[in-house]
Structure formats: structure tokens, C-alpha cells
Design an enzyme around this catalytic site. Structure first.
Site, PDB file in Angstrom:
ATOM      1  N   ILE A   1       0.799  -1.224   0.000  1.00 29.31           N
ATOM      2  CA  ILE A   1       0.000   0.000   0.000  1.00 29.31           C
ATOM      3  C   ILE A   1       0.832   1.273   0.000  1.00 29.31           C
ATOM      4  O   ILE A   1       0.291   2.375  -0.090  1.00 29.31           O
ATOM      5  CB  ILE A   1      -0.993   0.026   1.180  1.00 29.31           C
ATOM      6  CG1 ILE A   1      -0.255  -0.018   2.523  1.00 29.31           C
ATOM      7  CG2 ILE A   1      -1.998  -1.118   1.058  1.00 29.31           C
ATOM      8  CD1 ILE A   1      -1.139   0.274   3.711  1.00 29.31           C
TER       9      ILE A   1
ATOM     10  N   TYR B   1       6.094   6.078  15.150  1.00 28.19           N
ATOM     11  CA  TYR B   1       4.808   5.392  15.011  1.00 28.19           C
ATOM     12  C   TYR B   1       3.714   6.178  15.733  1.00 28.19           C
ATOM     13  O   TYR B   1       2.629   6.404  15.170  1.00 28.19           O
ATOM     14  CB  TYR B   1       4.934   3.988  15.585  1.00 28.19           C
ATOM     15  CG  TYR B   1       3.644   3.223  15.709  1.00 28.19           C
ATOM     16  CD1 TYR B   1       3.084   2.580  14.615  1.00 28.19           C
ATOM     17  CD2 TYR B   1       2.983   3.114  16.941  1.00 28.19           C
ATOM     18  CE1 TYR B   1       1.903   1.855  14.727  1.00 28.19           C
ATOM     19  CE2 TYR B   1       1.808   2.390  17.065  1.00 28.19           C
ATOM     20  CZ  TYR B   1       1.270   1.765  15.962  1.00 28.19           C
ATOM     21  OH  TYR B   1       0.103   1.051  16.079  1.00 28.19           O
ATOM     22  N   GLY B   2       3.976   6.598  16.965  1.00 28.98           N
ATOM     23  CA  GLY B   2       2.988   7.379  17.709  1.00 28.98           C
ATOM     24  C   GLY B   2       2.643   8.680  16.997  1.00 28.98           C
ATOM     25  O   GLY B   2       1.476   9.069  16.922  1.00 28.98           O
ATOM     26  N   ALA B   3       3.667   9.335  16.459  1.00 26.45           N
ATOM     27  CA  ALA B   3       3.428  10.589  15.733  1.00 26.45           C
ATOM     28  C   ALA B   3       2.586  10.342  14.486  1.00 26.45           C
ATOM     29  O   ALA B   3       1.691  11.124  14.156  1.00 26.45           O
ATOM     30  CB  ALA B   3       4.760  11.233  15.358  1.00 26.45           C
TER      31      ALA B   3
END
Length: 263
Positions: free
Chosen positions: A62, A154-156
Site C-alpha cells: 500500500i 509510530y505514535g506521531a
């Protein structure tokens, strides 16, 4: 008349829908009667089935815009429509922000934020032409709403995913509803990589007010709800699916009697 969700005539695309949380989402939509197409870079390790029906698998990276366009074109060519998209594919290995490379951070943001936007754009182009429009559900994370040490990029990216859902809900209304599920810890086949052995998994579960980590189907059922007519006036929302959240650390650290009782 009892409320129920029947998606028997609907076509759903679940990215990363062949394992972990994605498999739980795929099974939940199968149980609701939908035709489920799941994409990933490689097929499922075990069949993803529910009620005697199975997903249809399509291989796709993707992050590749051309591959995404081909994916959506294939779904429409085979089924004549695309009613619901669940942006589930994502994730990140543990890496400290101070030492991770620029390329590592870029790839994490690409997978968890830019790729879902690519798929959403292609799906929206189809949904806008359909009389009933469509829905998009982003599988986000509590990591986007609290400190995420070891997975900072990842959190951002997940925080950006929730912001993206809110913006797209305005841009693409009224034909397309867009929402997020903000998901807490989930017990999947990868849980031991993150939490250790079963004792570690159980210990993490006990930090959650409901006393356990989510099962993949818990997330899936919430995605089905947001895609269904029962949520027809819900758009731009972020639904918390975290079992009540995390107990504040100060309760366990406190020496006051009240603090000890609450912990």
C-alpha cells in the site's frame, strides 16, 4: 424491532486484513455478511474465515501508489463497488528515537500515515460516484495520544492518522464518512514479541481497567459499527477502544491509603 447490523450486500476492503488485528476486523465483517477483500504483501498463514465464509486475498504494497490504484480497480472490476475501507495495515519495531536512522523514521511514517492516505484517496474516488457513498475507518492507536517511547515515529504517525480522519470527514462529506478507532493493547500472535511470555501478557492486561487486553474481534466489531447504518451520523470521530485506558502511574506509586486502594 431489534437493532442489528447486516452488511450482506456490501463490499469491504481491509488493508493488512490477514493476521493480527486485521484478521479480527476481516472476521467481524464476514460475520456481518459482507464480502471482504483483504490485502497485504503476503497471504495469511492460516485461512481467515467466519460463518463458513472466507476473505478474498489480494497482494498489495500500500506504499506504492500504482499498486494501490490497481488494487482498487481490481476490487471494483470484480464486485462492481467498494462500500467500506478499513485502513488497518501498519506497525513499527522497537527503536529508540535518538539512534534510529532518518530512513527508518521515514518508512514508519510512510507505512502508518501516507499509505493509508493513498488508499483512502483511491477508495474515495470510487465512493463519491456511488449513490450510497461509503465509509472509511482508520485503525489508530493510543500511541498517538500518549508518550510512545521506543516507537516515537509510530505514535506521531498515528496522531496524524486521527487528524487526517477528521479533515477528510469534512472534505469528503456528505458522501463518505471517515472515522478512527483509537486502539489500546491487543492480544495477537505477535504479543509475545512486545510483552514477553503469557505471564507478561496477563500482567499487561491487569493494568487495563477491564482486566484484559483486547481481542482482535473486539476491534473488528467496533469497525463494523462505524461502517454500518447504525453510525450513519458519526463522522470525523475517534472512538476509544482501550478497555478504559491505563491506570495513572501515581496511583501505584502513592503511599497514601486511598492511592493503594485504587491501584
Amino acid at each position: 424491532m431489534a437493532l442489528e447490523i447486516d452488511l450482506a450486500d456490501r463490499v469491504v476492503l481491509v488493508t493488512g486484513g490477514v493476521r493480527g488485528v486485521g484478521a479480527g476486523v476481516s472476521r467481524a465483517f464476514l460475520e456481518a455478511g459482507a464480502t471482504v477483500i483483504a490485502c497485504a504483501r503476503r497471504p495469511a498463514d492460516a485461512p481467515v474465515e467466519a460463518d463458513g465464509r472466507a476473505i478474498e486475498f489480494l497482494a498489495c504494497d500500500i506504499r506504492d501508489a500504482d499498486a494501490v490504484r490497481e488494487l482498487i480497480d481490481t476490487v471494483v472490476a470484480r464486485h462492481g463497488r467498494l462500500d467500506h475501507l478499513v485502513n488497518n495495515a501498519g506497525g513499527a519495531p522497537f527503536a529508540l528515537a535518538a539512534t534510529a536512522s532518518k530512513n527508518f523514521h521515514a518508512k514508519i511514517v510512510e507505512l502508518n500515515l501516507l499509505a493509508p492516505l493513498l488508499v483512502s484517496q483511491a477508495a474515495n474516488a470510487v465512493m463519491q460516484q456511488q449513490p450510497d457513498g461509503g465509509t472509511i475507518v482508520n485503525i489508530s492507536s493510543v500511541s498517538g495520544h500518549r508518550a510512545s517511547p521506543g516507537t516515537a515515529a509510530y505514535g506521531a504517525a498515528k496522531a496524524g492518522m486521527d487528524s487526517l480522519a477528521a479533515s477528510l470527514a469534512v472534505e469528503w462529506a456528505p458522501k463518505v464518512r471517515v472515522n478512527s478507532l483509537v486502539v489500546g493493547p491487543v492480544d495477537t500472535e505477535l504479543s509475545r514479541l512486545h510483552y514477553g511470555d503469557q505471564d507478561g501478557i496477563d500482567a499487561v492486561g491487569q493494568t487495563i481497567p477491564l482486566g484484559r487486553m483486547a481481542a482482535p474481534e473486539d476491534v473488528g466489531r467496533c469497525a463494523v459499527f462505524l461502517a454500518s447504518p447504525l453510525a450513519c451520523y458519526v463522522s470525523g470521530a475517534a472512538l476509544l477502544v482501550h478497555g478504559g485506558g491505563e491506570r495513572p502511574a501515581f496511583l501505584a506509586a502513592s503511599t497514601a491509603a486511598a492511592g493503594r486502594q485504587q491501584s
